[in-house]
Enzyme design. Structure first.
Site, short mmCIF file in Angstrom:
data_model
loop_
_atom_site.label_atom_id
_atom_site.label_comp_id
_atom_site.label_asym_id
_atom_site.label_seq_id
_atom_site.Cartn_x
_atom_site.Cartn_y
_atom_site.Cartn_z
N ASP A 50 4.95 -5.13 6.06
CA ASP A 50 5.46 -6.46 6.43
C ASP A 50 5.47 -7.46 5.27
O ASP A 50 6.38 -8.26 5.14
CB ASP A 50 4.71 -7.02 7.65
CG ASP A 50 3.22 -7.08 7.44
OD1 ASP A 50 2.72 -6.47 6.48
OD2 ASP A 50 2.54 -7.75 8.23
N GLY A 80 0.84 -1.21 0.00
CA GLY A 80 0.00 0.00 0.00
C GLY A 80 0.87 1.25 0.00
O GLY A 80 1.87 1.30 0.70
N ARG A 106 -6.29 -3.08 9.96
CA ARG A 106 -6.82 -4.45 10.04
C ARG A 106 -6.28 -5.18 11.27
O ARG A 106 -6.99 -5.92 11.91
CB ARG A 106 -6.43 -5.25 8.79
CG ARG A 106 -7.24 -4.87 7.61
CD ARG A 106 -7.42 -6.00 6.61
NE ARG A 106 -8.37 -5.55 5.62
CZ ARG A 106 -8.05 -4.80 4.57
NH1 ARG A 106 -6.81 -4.47 4.36
NH2 ARG A 106 -8.97 -4.39 3.73
N ARG A 116 1.04 -4.76 -5.92
CA ARG A 116 1.05 -6.05 -5.24
C ARG A 116 1.42 -7.05 -6.34
O ARG A 116 0.86 -7.01 -7.43
CB ARG A 116 -0.32 -6.37 -4.67
CG ARG A 116 -0.93 -5.16 -3.94
CD ARG A 116 -1.31 -5.44 -2.52
NE ARG A 116 -1.99 -4.29 -1.94
CZ ARG A 116 -1.75 -3.81 -0.73
NH1 ARG A 116 -0.84 -4.34 0.07
NH2 ARG A 116 -2.44 -2.79 -0.26
N SER A 144 5.96 -6.77 2.12
CA SER A 144 7.12 -6.40 1.29
C SER A 144 8.42 -6.87 1.94
O SER A 144 9.34 -7.32 1.25
CB SER A 144 7.16 -4.89 1.11
OG SER A 144 5.95 -4.44 0.57
N ASP A 165 2.17 -0.72 11.82
CA ASP A 165 2.05 -2.07 12.37
C ASP A 165 3.32 -2.90 12.27
O ASP A 165 3.26 -4.13 12.20
CB ASP A 165 0.88 -2.81 11.68
CG ASP A 165 1.08 -2.89 10.16
OD1 ASP A 165 2.02 -2.28 9.65
OD2 ASP A 165 0.28 -3.58 9.51
N ASP A 185 -0.24 2.14 8.50
CA ASP A 185 -0.81 1.40 9.64
C ASP A 185 0.01 1.42 10.93
O ASP A 185 -0.49 1.08 11.99
CB ASP A 185 -1.04 -0.07 9.24
CG ASP A 185 -2.11 -0.19 8.17
OD1 ASP A 185 -2.98 0.69 8.11
OD2 ASP A 185 -2.05 -1.16 7.40
N THR A 191 4.26 2.48 5.61
CA THR A 191 2.86 2.04 5.63
C THR A 191 2.10 2.92 6.62
O THR A 191 2.63 3.28 7.67
CB THR A 191 2.73 0.55 6.04
OG1 THR A 191 1.38 0.27 6.38
CG2 THR A 191 3.59 0.18 7.24
N GLU A 242 -10.82 -1.00 11.04
CA GLU A 242 -11.32 -2.04 10.11
C GLU A 242 -11.36 -3.42 10.75
O GLU A 242 -12.28 -4.19 10.56
CB GLU A 242 -10.36 -2.16 8.92
CG GLU A 242 -10.52 -1.14 7.84
CD GLU A 242 -9.37 -1.27 6.84
OE1 GLU A 242 -8.20 -1.38 7.25
OE2 GLU A 242 -9.65 -1.27 5.64
P1 ATP Z 1 0.80 -2.63 3.60
O1 ATP Z 1 1.11 -2.83 5.07
O2 ATP Z 1 0.66 -1.20 3.25
O3 ATP Z 1 -0.33 -3.49 3.09
P2 ATP Z 1 2.68 -4.61 2.64
O4 ATP Z 1 4.10 -4.50 2.23
O5 ATP Z 1 2.39 -5.44 3.86
O6 ATP Z 1 2.13 -3.13 2.78
P3 ATP Z 1 1.53 -6.65 0.93
O7 ATP Z 1 0.52 -6.53 -0.17
O8 ATP Z 1 1.26 -7.58 2.04
O9 ATP Z 1 1.79 -5.16 1.42
O10 ATP Z 1 2.93 -7.09 0.26
C1 ATP Z 1 3.47 -6.41 -0.85
C2 ATP Z 1 4.08 -7.39 -1.81
O11 ATP Z 1 5.15 -8.11 -1.14
C3 ATP Z 1 3.15 -8.48 -2.31
O12 ATP Z 1 2.34 -8.06 -3.39
C4 ATP Z 1 4.13 -9.56 -2.73
O13 ATP Z 1 4.67 -9.28 -4.00
C5 ATP Z 1 5.24 -9.42 -1.68
N1 ATP Z 1 5.01 -10.43 -0.64
C6 ATP Z 1 4.13 -10.38 0.38
N2 ATP Z 1 4.15 -11.52 1.12
C7 ATP Z 1 5.06 -12.33 0.52
C8 ATP Z 1 5.54 -13.64 0.77
N3 ATP Z 1 5.08 -14.38 1.79
N4 ATP Z 1 6.50 -14.15 -0.05
C9 ATP Z 1 6.98 -13.42 -1.08
N5 ATP Z 1 6.56 -12.18 -1.37
C10 ATP Z 1 5.62 -11.63 -0.61
#
Ligand code: ATP
Length: 327
Positions: free
Chosen positions: A106, A14, A175, A75, A108, A133, A131, A129, A226
């Site tokens: 997390d 995000g 969340r 994503r 990412s 978190d 959040d 992020t 949420e």
């Molecule tokens: P936010 O907290 O804002 O949602 P985020 O980094 O947690 O950010 P995610 O959509 O969970 O957002 O992860 C971003 C990208 O990281 C995913 O689209 C994917 O490409 C990669 N990713 C997430 N989890 C995994 C995993 N277990 N293994 C490999 N790549 C992952």
């Protein structure tokens, strides 16, 4: 580890206000320390499709004040597969890149750690992020701006709530973490705040609102994260409250994506600048698989495994402050 000469940076997951300021700091730190910097477009998706270009100090002018991320975020399901990560690694090698900075949450970081472990490739994470978190950092980039956006929105809703004796349920992001709900709720004077970490129970909520009404309150604001524990979505919760609470008109407002937008606050710009510079310096010191965070105002380096662990952060005091200040 060999000396790092070419660093790539991407934003993933995000988007969050302040990501641009973090990219800018990374690019300018690379320029300062005389290493090349590559910007990867669309997060891991762009890495898999080799969408990257060299950036210099001038490429990042006039972006410190802009929300979103000019590198775009995405994503990527392909990156969740070993095959996808191999393609990403092949492109890093093809472009002679020898270290990667990932700005995201997390998910990412999980992806970055896998890439690093599978191919022995140096990575550093910057928490970006709204959040807040992530374990091991007091603040994530974008959180402060989102808080201010939410408080401003609730202030406006309060004007209409108090003109009509209305009770507003306002859904905010979060969340798994109640940080936005709790802090914005206190800052905007909410009567009740529902968060994912605590189950207050719907009946206790109704009881508490009834008591407030008796003490002379004519309108109320309830902030709901949420991922709150009521077991109902915000509209079901609104219906339940209206059925069980006499004399109030209930309205629901979902703040949604406005919480991600807008110019970053000064706090987020400075935080992003500190963490961006810290990430480049950390790679140049030969470290990998770490996150650059902020703890007690100091830039700190923590293993990505710690950042991905369960948060030790406790909300107890804030919950008490919220209770006391909403009597
Ligand atoms: P936010 O907290 O804002 O949602 P985020 O980094 O947690 O950010 P995610 O959509 O969970 O957002 O992860 C971003 C990208 O990281 C995913 O689209 C994917 O490409 C990669 N990713 C997430 N989890 C995994 C995993 N277990 N293994 C490999 N790549 C992952």
């Amino acid at each position: 580890m060999e000396k790092v000469k070419n660093i790539a940076v991407l934003t993933s997951g995000g988007d969050a206000p302040g990501m641009n300021a973090a990219i800018r700091a990374v690019v300018r730190a690379c320029s300062y320390y005389e290493v090349e910097c590559f910007g990867v477009y669309k997060g891991y998706e762009g890495l898999i499709h080799n969408e990257m270009e060299k950036l210099n100090a001038r490429s990042v002018r006039n972006i410190i004040n802009k929300g979103g991320t000019f590198l775009k975020s995405a994503r990527s399901n392909d990156f969740r597969t070993e095959e996808g990560r191999k393609k990403a690694h092949d492109n890093l090698i093809k472009n002679s890149i020898d270290a990667l900075i990932v700005i995201g949450g997390d998910g990412s970081f999980t992806g970055a750690l896998k890439l690093s472990e599978e191919f022995n490739f140096p990575v550093v994470g910057i928490p970006g992020t709204i959040d807040n978190d992530i374990n091991g950092t007091d603040y994530t980039i974008g959180y402060d701006t989102a808080l201010n956006t939410v408080v401003e929105a609730i202030d406006k809703i309060r004007d209409t709530a108090s003109s009509h004796n209305r009770l507003f349920l306002i859904e905010v992001m979060g969340r798994d973490a109640g940080d936005i709900a709790l802090n914005a709720g206190i800052g905007a004077g909410a009567e009740e705040i529902l968060i994912p970490e605590e189950d207050m129970g719907i009946d206790r909520l109704i009881e508490s609102l009834r008591k407030s009404k008796k003490t002379g309150k004519t309108s109320s604001i309830i902030v709901v994260a949420e991922g709150d524990k009521s077991g109902k979505n915000i509209f079901e919760l609104g219906e339940y409250v209206e059925e069980n609470l006499e004399d109030y008109e209930v309205r629901v407002s979902v703040l949604g994506h406005i919480q991600r937008g807008g110019a970053p606050s000064c706090y987020d710009r400075v935080l992003a600048s500190k963490l961006g510079v810290g990430a480049v310096e950390t790679l140049l010191e030969g470290k990998s698989q770490v996150m650059i965070g902020i703890v007690h105002k100091q830039v700190t380096i923590v293993p990505l495994t710690t950042a991905l662990g369960k948060r030790t952060h406790k909300h107890d005091r804030l919950i008490k402050v919220a209770d006391i200040t909403s009597v």
